[in-house]
Design a protein around this motif. Structure first.
Motif, PDB file in Angstrom:
ATOM      1  N   ALA A 148       1.890  14.269  -6.415  1.00  0.00           N
ATOM      2  CA  ALA A 148       1.729  13.068  -5.688  1.00  0.00           C
ATOM      3  C   ALA A 148       0.499  12.380  -6.064  1.00  0.00           C
ATOM      4  CB  ALA A 148       1.064  13.941  -4.098  1.00  0.00           C
TER       5      ALA A 148
ATOM      6  N   TYR B 252       7.369  17.944  -4.139  1.00  0.00           N
ATOM      7  CA  TYR B 252       6.881  16.811  -3.499  1.00  0.00           C
ATOM      8  C   TYR B 252       8.073  15.863  -3.850  1.00  0.00           C
ATOM      9  CZ  TYR B 252       4.699  12.121  -3.352  1.00  0.00           C
ATOM     10  OH  TYR B 252       4.521  10.833  -2.947  1.00  0.00           O
TER      11      TYR B 252
ATOM     12  N   LEU C 260      -4.687  10.119  -0.272  1.00  0.00           N
ATOM     13  CA  LEU C 260      -3.172  10.066   0.208  1.00  0.00           C
ATOM     14  C   LEU C 260      -3.007  10.681   1.671  1.00  0.00           C
ATOM     15  CD1 LEU C 260      -2.005  11.411  -3.516  1.00  0.00           C
ATOM     16  CD2 LEU C 260      -1.711   9.189  -2.273  1.00  0.00           C
TER      17      LEU C 260
ATOM     18  N   ILE D  74       0.466  11.118   3.374  1.00  0.00           N
ATOM     19  CA  ILE D  74       1.514  12.145   2.892  1.00  0.00           C
ATOM     20  C   ILE D  74       1.436  13.366   3.600  1.00  0.00           C
ATOM     21  CG2 ILE D  74       2.371  13.653   0.908  1.00  0.00           C
ATOM     22  CD1 ILE D  74       1.370  11.254  -0.832  1.00  0.00           C
TER      23      ILE D  74
ATOM     24  N   LYS E 121       7.904  10.340   0.271  1.00  0.00           N
ATOM     25  CA  LYS E 121       6.322  10.451   0.196  1.00  0.00           C
ATOM     26  C   LYS E 121       6.005  11.816   1.152  1.00  0.00           C
ATOM     27  CE  LYS E 121       3.762   7.209  -0.376  1.00  0.00           C
ATOM     28  NZ  LYS E 121       2.727   6.059  -0.190  1.00  0.00           N
ATOM     29  N   VAL E 122       6.585  12.945   0.751  1.00  0.00           N
ATOM     30  CA  VAL E 122       6.523  14.028   1.769  1.00  0.00           C
ATOM     31  C   VAL E 122       6.346  15.136   0.801  1.00  0.00           C
ATOM     32  CG1 VAL E 122       7.406  15.674   3.333  1.00  0.00           C
ATOM     33  CG2 VAL E 122       7.889  13.406   3.797  1.00  0.00           C
TER      34      VAL E 122
END
Length: 228
Positions: A105, A73, A57, A60, A78-79
């Motif tokens: 995530a 999350y 990932l 991210i 997507k942070v």
């Protein structure tokens, strides 16, 4: 009829007591292990980055956010956002929380069904949670039982959301503890501390679900009483 009302009120009070206890438990447990640094000396941000990269990932980002225990999350953007204590902290608590958010995530990456279901009903829950109480109040003041029952139906979505949240949170904690152990990020003793923090956090979600269920039961009992 007063017995029904009193019983419904007692249900709500018990749920409130459990919620207050759960909140006290997470605060005290988090603060305890926030004072104990891990042997490896990794910060929460470093652990999050390592675990995200380990799971592919790379896209991210890990950002800092204000507030205490505000870590989360964000699947929409997507942070991963970590509070200051977790982002900069090298404590057992910081690492445990960072790993837990990484667990979310990973769930998102793997299309974990409960998480996907929870994310899909968020817009409905946001609307129904506010609208349901408006309908409750209008129904009571205007004497329209139909509005009150419609409010109950909408509030059911809130209860469903809280129930779906439980497996999502439990699974994220399980993933976090497994990966912290497998990657030797925490020792056995430290892992026990991280488990205590995540277990206390899980209790708050259980308490939230109980509170929502209690509110729903109370509203149903009040609605039944109004029809008698």
């Amino acid at each position: 009829m007063s017995v029904i009302f009193d019983s419904s009120f007692i249900i709500l009070i018990l749920a409130l007591i459990i919620s207050l206890f759960a909140q006290h438990k997470i605060n005290s447990t988090f603060n305890k292990y926030l004072q104990i640094n891990s042997i490896n000396g990794y910060t929460g941000a470093q652990v999050a980055r390592m675990l995200l990269d380990y799971n592919g990932l790379y896209d991210i980002p890990v950002e800092i956010i204000s507030g205490k225990l505000s870590d989360h999350y964000d699947p929409s953007n997507k942070v991963m956002r970590l509070s200051q204590d977790v982002f900069y902290g090298a404590s057992i608590a910081s690492i445990g929380v960072a790993a837990h958010e990484t667990g979310h995530a990973i769930q998102h990456k793997e299309n974990y069904v409960p998480l996907s279901l929870r994310n899909s009903i968020v817009p409905v829950v946001n609307l129904s949670s506010n609208l349901s109480w408006i309908l409750f109040i209008l129904g009571m003041f205007l004497g329209w039982s139909g509005l009150f029952r419609l409010g109950i139906l909408l509030f059911t979505a809130v209860v469903l959301f809280q129930l779906i949240t439980l497996p999502v949170e439990f699974d994220a904690s399980r993933r976090a503890l497994n990966i912290l152990e497998n990657k030797s990020i925490l020792s056995n003793d430290e892992l026990a501390g991280a488990k205590s923090v995540l277990s206390a956090a899980a209790m708050t979600y259980v308490a939230a679900a109980l509170m929502a269920i209690s509110q729903l039961l109370r509203l149903i009992l009040i609605s039944n009483r109004s029809r008698d």
